[in-house]
Design a protein around this motif. Structure first.
Motif, PDB file in Angstrom:
ATOM      1  N   PHE A 135      -4.983   0.728 -25.864  1.00 41.17           N
ATOM      2  CA  PHE A 135      -3.585  -0.769 -25.172  1.00 41.17           C
ATOM      3  C   PHE A 135      -4.072  -1.653 -23.722  1.00 41.17           C
ATOM      4  N   LEU A 136      -5.137  -0.766 -22.940  1.00 40.84           N
ATOM      5  CA  LEU A 136      -4.845  -1.500 -21.877  1.00 40.84           C
ATOM      6  C   LEU A 136      -7.109  -2.405 -22.725  1.00 40.84           C
ATOM      7  N   ASN A 137      -6.929  -1.386 -22.720  1.00 36.89           N
ATOM      8  CA  ASN A 137      -8.687  -2.082 -23.391  1.00 36.89           C
ATOM      9  C   ASN A 137      -8.358  -3.082 -24.473  1.00 36.89           C
ATOM     10  N   GLU A 138      -7.319  -3.357 -24.987  1.00 37.29           N
ATOM     11  CA  GLU A 138      -7.239  -4.368 -25.864  1.00 37.29           C
ATOM     12  C   GLU A 138      -7.069  -5.634 -25.130  1.00 37.29           C
ATOM     13  N   ARG A 139      -6.202  -5.351 -23.923  1.00 42.91           N
ATOM     14  CA  ARG A 139      -5.600  -6.261 -22.954  1.00 42.91           C
ATOM     15  C   ARG A 139      -6.509  -6.485 -21.947  1.00 42.91           C
ATOM     16  N   GLN A 140      -8.039  -5.922 -21.636  1.00 39.64           N
ATOM     17  CA  GLN A 140      -9.192  -6.396 -20.699  1.00 39.64           C
ATOM     18  C   GLN A 140      -8.410  -6.350 -19.555  1.00 39.64           C
ATOM     19  N   VAL A 141      -7.785  -4.480 -19.491  1.00 34.94           N
ATOM     20  CA  VAL A 141      -7.118  -4.367 -18.142  1.00 34.94           C
ATOM     21  C   VAL A 141      -8.628  -3.482 -17.830  1.00 34.94           C
ATOM     22  N   VAL A 142      -8.590  -3.756 -16.284  1.00 31.82           N
ATOM     23  CA  VAL A 142     -10.065  -2.665 -15.825  1.00 31.82           C
ATOM     24  C   VAL A 142      -8.914  -1.973 -15.175  1.00 31.82           C
ATOM     25  N   ILE A 143      -9.682  -0.881 -15.432  1.00 30.35           N
ATOM     26  CA  ILE A 143      -9.582   0.640 -15.805  1.00 30.35           C
ATOM     27  C   ILE A 143     -10.005   1.491 -14.185  1.00 30.35           C
ATOM     28  N   HIS A 144      -9.172   1.854 -13.529  1.00 26.30           N
ATOM     29  CA  HIS A 144     -10.148   3.330 -12.321  1.00 26.30           C
ATOM     30  C   HIS A 144      -9.199   4.335 -12.183  1.00 26.30           C
TER      31      HIS A 144
ATOM     32  N   ASN B  10       4.147   0.197  -4.095  1.00 24.79           N
ATOM     33  CA  ASN B  10       5.117  -0.155  -4.125  1.00 24.79           C
ATOM     34  C   ASN B  10       4.208  -0.963  -5.482  1.00 24.79           C
ATOM     35  N   ILE B  11       4.552   0.093  -6.571  1.00 25.85           N
ATOM     36  CA  ILE B  11       3.489  -0.340  -8.088  1.00 25.85           C
ATOM     37  C   ILE B  11       4.040   1.124  -8.988  1.00 25.85           C
ATOM     38  N   PRO B  12       4.402   0.285 -10.552  1.00 26.92           N
ATOM     39  CA  PRO B  12       5.203   1.218 -11.174  1.00 26.92           C
ATOM     40  C   PRO B  12       3.877   1.882 -11.194  1.00 26.92           C
ATOM     41  N   VAL B  13       4.689   3.493 -10.935  1.00 28.37           N
ATOM     42  CA  VAL B  13       3.876   5.253 -11.883  1.00 28.37           C
ATOM     43  C   VAL B  13       4.835   5.652 -12.863  1.00 28.37           C
ATOM     44  N   ILE B  14       3.332   5.230 -13.597  1.00 27.30           N
ATOM     45  CA  ILE B  14       3.927   5.327 -15.916  1.00 27.30           C
ATOM     46  C   ILE B  14       3.490   7.333 -15.468  1.00 27.30           C
ATOM     47  N   ARG B  15       4.428   8.271 -15.728  1.00 29.12           N
ATOM     48  CA  ARG B  15       4.423   9.716 -16.585  1.00 29.12           C
ATOM     49  C   ARG B  15       4.226   9.828 -17.935  1.00 29.12           C
TER      50      ARG B  15
ATOM     51  N   HIS C 276      -5.322   3.154  -1.410  1.00 28.57           N
ATOM     52  CA  HIS C 276      -6.016   2.510  -0.636  1.00 28.57           C
ATOM     53  C   HIS C 276      -6.424   1.314  -1.598  1.00 28.57           C
ATOM     54  N   LEU C 277      -6.133   1.660  -2.754  1.00 30.70           N
ATOM     55  CA  LEU C 277      -6.651   0.889  -4.099  1.00 30.70           C
ATOM     56  C   LEU C 277      -5.232  -0.316  -4.563  1.00 30.70           C
ATOM     57  N   ASN C 278      -6.268  -1.378  -4.492  1.00 30.41           N
ATOM     58  CA  ASN C 278      -5.431  -2.949  -5.021  1.00 30.41           C
ATOM     59  C   ASN C 278      -4.610  -2.405  -6.289  1.00 30.41           C
ATOM     60  N   LEU C 279      -3.928  -1.733  -6.791  1.00 33.33           N
ATOM     61  CA  LEU C 279      -3.695  -1.758  -8.637  1.00 33.33           C
ATOM     62  C   LEU C 279      -2.121  -2.209  -8.868  1.00 33.33           C
ATOM     63  N   ASP C 280      -2.045  -2.786 -10.010  1.00 33.26           N
ATOM     64  CA  ASP C 280      -0.885  -3.120 -10.342  1.00 33.26           C
ATOM     65  C   ASP C 280      -0.065  -1.759 -10.927  1.00 33.26           C
ATOM     66  N   ALA C 281      -0.805  -0.742 -11.494  1.00 31.19           N
ATOM     67  CA  ALA C 281       0.445   0.212 -12.109  1.00 31.19           C
ATOM     68  C   ALA C 281      -0.943   1.419 -12.343  1.00 31.19           C
TER      69      ALA C 281
END
Length: 265
Positions: free
Chosen positions: A37-46, A111-116, A81-86
């Motif tokens: 799902f993340l790959n298809e949207r070209q989201v950078v994964i950390h 201050n970002i969503p944390v998805i379990r 410390h990282l600038n993340l969206d979720a």
């Protein structure tokens, strides 16, 4: 709060605006569907399990006990410390209960969503990197980088005859990997990691009794119990747990073990 609450099993039901996702942190190995799902949207994964910031690890002490798994303390440090969206965290049987609690602390801190989510995938995608002839440090980097893709390892990785074995999780301190020969096979949770089936206990418990093997786990991790148990069953096994970093004593134990078991370096 019951363990099953707030567990997201389908990425299409993520309770966030997915079109705004640019940088997402992952903990453990989320299900393949989530990574795709993340790959298809070209989201950078950390990969938050890895060392991604030079910030002092003691920063995490304000949120987690000092006597705690070094990997999860690193997760906390990265999340701060990282600038993340979720952040997407595998809190299923392929990770640990401690990760579930860290998810709660992160949720109340950043201050970002944390998805379990819970990765219970059982489709084998192969473990060629674990069994090929390659510098062990490079093998681990190839496998850990692979968690960012839904696809199996890309390349030709012919199997080699193993001279030694490394069973366990990727160490926080990769320096101990330089002590092993290129013909070291990887077992344990790291093999599950390449296979993208972190909850496959049969694969995690597999080892080769004919190969001298170091059974490794991070100190204070629940996997130390399985590591020590399997090491006692192995005819040429060494149990080793390391906390934050591998000191000279741990490295000396590995070197002596490999020499005494006749492993050619």
């Amino acid at each position: 709060m019951p363990f099953t609450m707030n567990i997201i099993h389908n990425p299409s039901t993520l309770p966030i605006r997915t079109e705004s996702l640019k940088n997402v942190g992952i903990v453990g190995i989320p299900p393949v569907d989530f990574i795709r799902f993340l790959n298809e949207r070209q989201v950078v994964i950390h990969d938050l399990d890895a060392l991604l910031t030079k910030a002092d690890i003691e920063t995490a002490t304000a949120y987690l006990p000092k006597v705690y798994c070094a990997i999860l303390r690193t997760v906390m440090l990265n999340g701060l410390h990282l600038n993340l969206d979720a952040i997407i965290i595998d809190v299923g049987p392929g990770k640990c209960d401690a990760a579930y609690h860290v998810a709660t602390i992160l949720e109340e801190t950043v201050n970002i969503p944390v998805i379990r989510t819970a990765n219970e995938d059982m489709i084998d995608l192969g473990t060629p990197v674990c069994r090929t002839r390659m510098n062990l440090l490079k093998k681990f980097k190839t496998i850990t980088e692979g968690v960012k893709s839904a696809n199996p390892a890309d390349g030709n990785f012919p199997a080699c005859k193993p001279a030694a074995g490394f069973w366990g999780v990727p160490p926080r301190d990769f320096s101990i990997l330089s002590l092993f020969p290129d013909t070291t096979h990887i077992y344990g949770w790291t093999r599950c990691m390449e296979n993208k089936t972190p909850a496959n206990i049969n694969l995690e418990s597999h080892y080769n009794p004919k190969v001298p093997t170091v059974f490794f786990a991070q100190s204070f991790c629940a996997k130390t119990a399985l590591a020590r148990h399997l090491a006692t069953r192995h005819p040429q096994g060494l149990y080793l747990d390391v906390d934050f970093s591998a000191g000279s004593s741990a490295k000396a134990k590995i070197q002596a073990f490999l020499e005494l078991t006749g492993v050619a370096l």
